[in-house]
Scaffold this active site. Structure first.
Site, PDB file in Angstrom:
ATOM      1  N   ASP A 170      42.006  32.137  28.530  1.00  0.00           N
ATOM      2  CA  ASP A 170      42.404  33.490  29.109  1.00  0.00           C
ATOM      3  C   ASP A 170      43.723  33.313  30.107  1.00  0.00           C
ATOM      4  OD1 ASP A 170      42.650  35.620  30.847  1.00  0.00           O
ATOM      5  OD2 ASP A 170      40.669  36.147  31.243  1.00  0.00           O
ATOM      6  N   LYS A 193      50.579  42.432  33.353  1.00  0.00           N
ATOM      7  CA  LYS A 193      50.866  41.417  34.604  1.00  0.00           C
ATOM      8  C   LYS A 193      51.900  40.694  34.942  1.00  0.00           C
ATOM      9  CE  LYS A 193      45.929  41.772  34.904  1.00  0.00           C
ATOM     10  NZ  LYS A 193      44.598  41.129  34.490  1.00  0.00           N
ATOM     11  N   CYS A 252      36.237  42.700  38.617  1.00  0.00           N
ATOM     12  CA  CYS A 252      35.681  42.241  37.093  1.00  0.00           C
ATOM     13  C   CYS A 252      34.983  41.043  37.085  1.00  0.00           C
ATOM     14  CB  CYS A 252      36.661  42.506  36.135  1.00  0.00           C
ATOM     15  SG  CYS A 252      37.373  44.296  36.089  1.00  0.00           S
ATOM     16  N   HIS A 283      36.690  36.379  34.391  1.00  0.00           N
ATOM     17  CA  HIS A 283      36.729  37.999  34.321  1.00  0.00           C
ATOM     18  C   HIS A 283      35.809  38.557  33.391  1.00  0.00           C
ATOM     19  CE1 HIS A 283      38.561  41.847  33.281  1.00  0.00           C
ATOM     20  NE2 HIS A 283      39.370  41.681  34.666  1.00  0.00           N
ATOM     21  N   GLN A 325      46.115  35.690  34.177  1.00  0.00           N
ATOM     22  CA  GLN A 325      46.432  35.551  35.501  1.00  0.00           C
ATOM     23  C   GLN A 325      47.480  34.326  35.673  1.00  0.00           C
ATOM     24  OE1 GLN A 325      46.304  37.530  38.262  1.00  0.00           O
ATOM     25  NE2 GLN A 325      44.835  39.038  37.281  1.00  0.00           N
TER      26      GLN A 325
HETATM   27  C1  LIG Z   1      43.267  41.421  33.814  1.00  0.00           C
HETATM   28  C2  LIG Z   1      42.481  40.431  33.351  1.00  0.00           C
HETATM   29  C3  LIG Z   1      41.986  40.382  32.193  1.00  0.00           C
HETATM   30  C4  LIG Z   1      41.944  41.665  31.229  1.00  0.00           C
HETATM   31  O1  LIG Z   1      43.363  41.957  30.998  1.00  0.00           O
HETATM   32  P1  LIG Z   1      43.450  43.500  30.418  1.00  0.00           P
HETATM   33  O2  LIG Z   1      45.068  43.763  30.627  1.00  0.00           O
HETATM   34  O3  LIG Z   1      42.800  44.381  31.150  1.00  0.00           O
HETATM   35  O4  LIG Z   1      43.039  43.629  29.095  1.00  0.00           O
HETATM   36  C5  LIG Z   1      41.357  39.300  31.697  1.00  0.00           C
HETATM   37  N1  LIG Z   1      41.211  38.113  32.339  1.00  0.00           N
HETATM   38  C6  LIG Z   1      41.820  38.087  33.578  1.00  0.00           C
HETATM   39  C7  LIG Z   1      41.740  36.621  34.106  1.00  0.00           C
HETATM   40  C8  LIG Z   1      42.480  38.939  34.166  1.00  0.00           C
HETATM   41  O5  LIG Z   1      42.940  38.983  35.232  1.00  0.00           O
END
Ligand SMILES: *Cc1c(COP(=O)(O)O)cnc(C)c1O
Length: 404
Positions: A198, A224, A362, A121, A201
């Site tokens: 990260d 999320k 993104c 992302h 997800q």
């Molecule tokens: C949504 C997302 C982000 C960013 O998260 P925010 O809540 O917008 O800070 C980063 N990495 C992944 C894989 C995402 O799905």
């Protein structure tokens, strides 16, 4: 099996009509819907205990502080962090990445390397790029294959004594691929590289065990995973959090301030300058409780059933191509239809009450890899149903007819 009727009743928004049609919410990858317990907990905080934390001796301030720290403890246990002070409240994944990337500005130098994956992302690319620009370090990319999987043999070759940081998502938001992060973490550690995961997800679908993974950092967003927007967590190993400088200066993060010299507070406060999103932090604990009550095994079983059914039903549509075909993937289906722009499909099916994401999600480098402007992404949550997938398939067929 989940009692879907009961679960859906927990989410008031799901019984809404949009454009005169029953809402089919398949944009869970962008943000999940919120159950009534979460919505109620926000109101309850403001109705009953609203006060600033860690500051007052008065009763409400103490209650608010206790609730905030209780939530930190819940999240610590949820991700199996060794210490509560390794769990930092943030405003989301983006905040977590920036906090760590900024912290490394004083630790990296020209000639060092940061490895990112091709599946990231933008929020797990740009802060590292900025770090490299500041320090003279170089950014290297772990490539992916046609199925949307990282090519581990190339990753192995990229690793060297120069590698200081490896950053990769647990699960790709654009394709749904579940990355082999345990392998990546262990390999990177052979070269003493720091590993940042990260988990944005991943946390809606599974319970990460940060000690078993042995990652150095793990970041995610609350919104999320049934929690409020503007909330998130950055887990960091104690040793690394002690080593990194503070990200922001301000109240709450200090031990002592004079004009000559300021000393910083202990963890976690060193990284929590200013008044945080107190209600959000508390309620993120409520969201985690809610998901644990449903049970991640049940969540995964339902989402896997939706993924299989959705893949099979969408594949019936002629000219439809699915991007992201790894055997290891979550309930995300990214697709396009030959000769039709994803935006046009998205617009028509929205009129039919169906919420999907269209665009680059993104993750422009992934779109560049496939040489497409974007995809239509249907991302399913445990509260979605097979009947909703039928509605999606019918709507896409209708849109295709109108557009071709
Ligand atoms: C949504 C997302 C982000 C960013 O998260 P925010 O809540 O917008 O800070 C980063 N990495 C992944 C894989 C995402 O799905």
């Amino acid at each position: 099996m989940l009692d879907l009727q009961k679960i859906r009743a927990d989410f008031p928004i799901l019984s809404q009509k949009v454009n005169g049609k029953p809402l089919v919410y398949f944009d869970n990858g962008a943000t999940s819907q919120k159950p009534q317990v979460v919505i109620d907990a926000i109101a309850k905080y403001y109705q009953e205990i609203n006060a600033n934390i860690h500051r007052g001796v008065h009763t409400l301030s103490q209650l608010a502080t206790d609730a905030y720290e209780l939530s930190r403890g819940k999240i610590q246990h949820h991700i199996n962090a060794k210490h509560a002070h390794e769990v930092l409240f943030t405003s989301g994944t983006t905040h977590g990445v920036n906090l760590v990337a900024n912290g490394f500005a004083s630790l990296l130098k020209s000639g060092d390397e940061v490895l990112v994956s091709a599946l990231e992302h933008h929020s797990n690319i740009v802060p590292w790029q900025m770090l490299c620009e500041r320090t003279g370090a170089s950014l290297k990319v772990i490539p992916m294959n046609e199925k949307g999987e990282l090519i581990l043999s190339v990753f192995d070759e990229l690793l060297s004594e120069k590698t200081k940081i490896v950053t990769v998502n647990h699960i790709s938001n654009a394709l749904g691929t579940i990355n082999p992060i345990k392998y990546i973490i262990d390999k990177a550690h052979e070269f003493d590289a720091v590993v940042f995961i990260d988990g944005a997800q991943a946390v809606p679908h599974l319970k990460p065990d940060v000690q078993a993974l042995d990652c150095d950092f793990y970041a995610f967003s609350g919104h999320k995973m049934c929690g409020p927007t503007g909330t998130g967590i950055l887990y960091g190993k104690e040793a690394w959090l002690n080593k990194l400088p503070p990200y922001q200066g301000g109240g709450e993060m200090i031990k002592e301030v004079t004009f000559e010299k300021t000393t910083y507070a202990d963890l976690p406060h060193k990284f929590e300058a200013g008044t945080p999103n107190i209600a959000g932090g508390i309620v993120l604990g409520t969201a985690v409780d809610y998901m644990n009550e449903i049970g991640f095994e049940n969540i995964q079983a339902q989402e896997l059933a939706l993924l299989e059914y959705g893949t099979q039903r969408l594949s019936e549509i002629e000219g439809l191509r699915i991007y992201g075909t790894s055997e290891n993937k979550t309930s995300v289906i990214s697709f396009n239809i030959d000769g039709i722009h994803p935006y046009d499909i998205g617009t028509i099916i929205d009129k039919l009450g169906i919420a999907v994401r269209t665009g680059h999600h993104c993750a422009q480098p992934i779109m560049n890899f496939f040489e497409i402007p974007g995809t239509i992404r249907a991302s399913f949550s445990f509260y979605n149903t097979k009947e909703e997938i039928d509605s999606l398939v019918e709507a896409v067929k209708k849109a295709k007819m109108m557009l071709s």
